[in-house]
Write a protein that holds these residues in place. Structure first.
Motif, PDB file in Angstrom:
ATOM      1  N   ILE A   6      44.253  21.713  31.933  1.00  0.00           N
ATOM      2  CA  ILE A   6      43.461  22.612  31.400  1.00  0.00           C
ATOM      3  C   ILE A   6      41.909  22.036  31.438  1.00  0.00           C
ATOM      4  O   ILE A   6      42.017  20.821  30.978  1.00  0.00           O
ATOM      5  CB  ILE A   6      43.954  22.925  29.907  1.00  0.00           C
ATOM      6  CG1 ILE A   6      45.422  23.305  29.698  1.00  0.00           C
ATOM      7  CG2 ILE A   6      43.029  24.064  29.213  1.00  0.00           C
ATOM      8  CD1 ILE A   6      45.682  23.350  28.437  1.00  0.00           C
ATOM      9  N   THR A   9      38.442  21.667  27.205  1.00  0.00           N
ATOM     10  CA  THR A   9      39.348  21.459  26.011  1.00  0.00           C
ATOM     11  C   THR A   9      38.914  20.979  24.813  1.00  0.00           C
ATOM     12  O   THR A   9      39.440  20.700  23.814  1.00  0.00           O
ATOM     13  CB  THR A   9      40.697  20.851  26.392  1.00  0.00           C
ATOM     14  OG1 THR A   9      40.285  19.480  26.713  1.00  0.00           O
ATOM     15  CG2 THR A   9      41.409  21.435  27.570  1.00  0.00           C
ATOM     16  N   PHE A  13      38.837  28.091  23.388  1.00  0.00           N
ATOM     17  CA  PHE A  13      40.158  28.402  23.852  1.00  0.00           C
ATOM     18  C   PHE A  13      40.923  27.297  24.457  1.00  0.00           C
ATOM     19  O   PHE A  13      42.218  27.384  24.249  1.00  0.00           O
ATOM     20  CB  PHE A  13      40.150  29.460  25.111  1.00  0.00           C
ATOM     21  CG  PHE A  13      39.680  30.729  24.570  1.00  0.00           C
ATOM     22  CD1 PHE A  13      39.653  31.383  23.204  1.00  0.00           C
ATOM     23  CD2 PHE A  13      38.723  31.464  25.397  1.00  0.00           C
ATOM     24  CE1 PHE A  13      39.380  32.760  23.099  1.00  0.00           C
ATOM     25  CE2 PHE A  13      38.160  32.742  24.851  1.00  0.00           C
ATOM     26  CZ  PHE A  13      38.551  33.330  23.742  1.00  0.00           C
ATOM     27  N   GLY A  14      40.169  26.321  25.240  1.00  0.00           N
ATOM     28  CA  GLY A  14      40.962  25.346  25.984  1.00  0.00           C
ATOM     29  C   GLY A  14      41.561  24.376  24.803  1.00  0.00           C
ATOM     30  O   GLY A  14      42.653  24.011  24.889  1.00  0.00           O
ATOM     31  N   THR A  17      44.564  26.051  23.237  1.00  0.00           N
ATOM     32  CA  THR A  17      45.484  26.138  24.387  1.00  0.00           C
ATOM     33  C   THR A  17      46.463  24.970  24.629  1.00  0.00           C
ATOM     34  O   THR A  17      47.607  24.897  24.906  1.00  0.00           O
ATOM     35  CB  THR A  17      44.948  26.869  25.557  1.00  0.00           C
ATOM     36  OG1 THR A  17      44.446  28.036  25.340  1.00  0.00           O
ATOM     37  CG2 THR A  17      46.003  26.917  26.729  1.00  0.00           C
ATOM     38  N   VAL A  85      44.926  25.793  34.069  1.00  0.00           N
ATOM     39  CA  VAL A  85      44.441  26.726  33.465  1.00  0.00           C
ATOM     40  C   VAL A  85      42.645  26.511  33.594  1.00  0.00           C
ATOM     41  O   VAL A  85      42.281  25.536  32.769  1.00  0.00           O
ATOM     42  CB  VAL A  85      44.947  26.696  31.841  1.00  0.00           C
ATOM     43  CG1 VAL A  85      43.965  27.550  31.132  1.00  0.00           C
ATOM     44  CG2 VAL A  85      46.139  26.903  31.664  1.00  0.00           C
ATOM     45  N   HIS A  86      42.222  27.519  34.182  1.00  0.00           N
ATOM     46  CA  HIS A  86      40.745  27.312  34.089  1.00  0.00           C
ATOM     47  C   HIS A  86      40.021  28.091  33.110  1.00  0.00           C
ATOM     48  O   HIS A  86      39.862  29.372  32.869  1.00  0.00           O
ATOM     49  CB  HIS A  86      40.287  28.038  35.601  1.00  0.00           C
ATOM     50  CG  HIS A  86      40.676  27.438  36.777  1.00  0.00           C
ATOM     51  ND1 HIS A  86      40.045  26.532  37.312  1.00  0.00           N
ATOM     52  CD2 HIS A  86      41.376  27.955  37.816  1.00  0.00           C
ATOM     53  CE1 HIS A  86      40.613  25.995  38.433  1.00  0.00           C
ATOM     54  NE2 HIS A  86      41.641  27.160  38.665  1.00  0.00           N
ATOM     55  N   ASN A  87      39.538  27.229  32.010  1.00  0.00           N
ATOM     56  CA  ASN A  87      39.128  27.515  30.877  1.00  0.00           C
ATOM     57  C   ASN A  87      37.453  27.393  30.773  1.00  0.00           C
ATOM     58  O   ASN A  87      36.821  27.882  30.181  1.00  0.00           O
ATOM     59  CB  ASN A  87      39.678  26.957  29.663  1.00  0.00           C
ATOM     60  CG  ASN A  87      39.031  27.505  28.347  1.00  0.00           C
ATOM     61  OD1 ASN A  87      39.056  28.300  27.858  1.00  0.00           O
ATOM     62  ND2 ASN A  87      38.630  26.317  27.850  1.00  0.00           N
ATOM     63  N   VAL A 137      40.736  32.133  32.812  1.00  0.00           N
ATOM     64  CA  VAL A 137      40.360  32.640  31.393  1.00  0.00           C
ATOM     65  C   VAL A 137      39.009  33.547  32.011  1.00  0.00           C
ATOM     66  O   VAL A 137      38.023  33.045  31.716  1.00  0.00           O
ATOM     67  CB  VAL A 137      40.032  31.860  30.334  1.00  0.00           C
ATOM     68  CG1 VAL A 137      39.479  32.493  29.043  1.00  0.00           C
ATOM     69  CG2 VAL A 137      41.279  30.960  30.023  1.00  0.00           C
ATOM     70  N   THR A 187      35.143  31.376  19.018  1.00  0.00           N
ATOM     71  CA  THR A 187      34.889  30.302  19.692  1.00  0.00           C
ATOM     72  C   THR A 187      33.314  29.665  19.552  1.00  0.00           C
ATOM     73  O   THR A 187      32.389  30.530  19.126  1.00  0.00           O
ATOM     74  CB  THR A 187      35.301  30.150  21.091  1.00  0.00           C
ATOM     75  OG1 THR A 187      34.096  30.927  21.848  1.00  0.00           O
ATOM     76  CG2 THR A 187      36.571  30.896  21.349  1.00  0.00           C
ATOM     77  N   ILE A 232      48.200  33.129  26.984  1.00  0.00           N
ATOM     78  CA  ILE A 232      48.384  32.178  28.149  1.00  0.00           C
ATOM     79  C   ILE A 232      49.654  31.576  28.349  1.00  0.00           C
ATOM     80  O   ILE A 232      50.225  31.314  29.287  1.00  0.00           O
ATOM     81  CB  ILE A 232      47.209  31.052  27.934  1.00  0.00           C
ATOM     82  CG1 ILE A 232      45.787  31.711  28.226  1.00  0.00           C
ATOM     83  CG2 ILE A 232      47.421  29.688  29.029  1.00  0.00           C
ATOM     84  CD1 ILE A 232      44.571  30.462  28.019  1.00  0.00           C
TER      85      ILE A 232
END
Length: 281
Positions: A6, A9, A13-14, A17, A85-87, A137, A187, A232
């Motif tokens: 991910i 982070t 969201f990161g 998640t 996961v491209h966040n 995302v 966020t 996700i």
């Protein structure tokens, strides 16, 4: 036990998640541009008691050497990777005429070219194992333009067009593309994004109005980002995930309206939502 990488982070969201997927039993490689900002993530991991399932690594999606270092262990002969996961994402607020070339290019480098670069590095491993899930995302900003947010909207439109195209290329190898499209959530992108408001700007009345209107809306109505983390997680756990998943009421409305309402009608809806009729030029 599946493994997921991910990006972005350290917050938002990161971060949530990372915790959500670890709680579901995923091995998580949680990456961030600056590991010195990992304290909030570490606290969340400790509170959820999932420390054994999370490894924090440095990764700047705009730096090819950083990408190579972070992904060196994932290849056909090494540690398997089941999903990414491209966040990681950035934004800049302001009228397009007031923005510098650097403002626009930075948003595109992170939100668009960063996704492409990391995906391209991981594809050989996914192809070799004949499976892999690429979660992006995106945003409700991919459905319609928003005032004073043009670079961010453009980056999300671009990444969704790219995702639609490569889905054809990757399907024969068992590799799936998944778009997660949130609306407004709590966020730190709202506080961390630069706002360009020159005193001499011809658009200053609009920008000042939007700043107050959006900040008020976010404070009152922005939703819990855990909803996005769960979306996700559900997409990654699903036997056959949907290509697009809109998350949140406004995103779901725009998702349904996409291609059905004329652009002029959509602009009128947004103008009423942002109360643009109250702007005194």
């Amino acid at each position: 036990m599946p493994t997921v990488l991910i990006t972005g982070t350290s917050s938002g969201f990161g971060l949530v998640t990372t915790v959500e997927l670890a709680k579901r039993g995923w091995n998580v490689i949680a990456t961030m541009r600056d590991p010195g900002r990992r304290a909030e993530l570490d606290r969340a991991i400790a509170t959820a008691n999932v420390g054994k399932l999370v490894r924090v690594e440095q990764l700047d999606v705009t730096d090819p050497q950083s990408i190579d270092k972070a992904t060196a262990g994932f290849n056909a002969n090494g540690q398997p990777l089941d999903a990414v996961v491209h966040n990681a994402g950035v934004a800049v607020g302001g009228a397009f005429e007031d923005l510098t070339d650097a403002h626009v290019r930075h948003v595109m480098e992170v939100n668009y070219f960063g996704v492409l670069a990391l995906t391209q590095r991981l594809l050989p491993g996914f192809r070799a194992q004949r499976r892999g899930r690429i979660v992006i995302v995106s945003s409700e900003s991919a459905f319609a333009g928003q005032p004073a947010n043009s670079p961010y909207c453009a980056s999300k439109w671009a990444v969704e067009g790219w995702a639609e195209a490569i889905a054809y290329e990757l399907e024969p190898f068992g590799i799936e593309i998944i778009l997660i499209e949130p609306g407004a959530y709590r966020t730190n992108i709202w506080e961390s994004s630069p706002r360009v408001l020159p005193e001499t700007s011809a658009y200053r009345p609009l920008l000042r109005h939007l700043e107050l209107t959006v900040d008020t809306y976010v404070a009152k109505s922005a939703r819990d980002p855990v909803e996005v983390a769960k979306a996700i997680g559900n997409a990654l756990d699903a036997p056959r995930p949907r290509f697009r998943t809109a998350v949140g009421p406004t995103a779901k409305f725009m998702h349904l309206a996409r291609g059905k309402l004329p652009s002029r009608v959509v602009r009128k809806i947004f103008s009423r939502f942002f109360a643009l009729h109250k702007v005194r030029w």
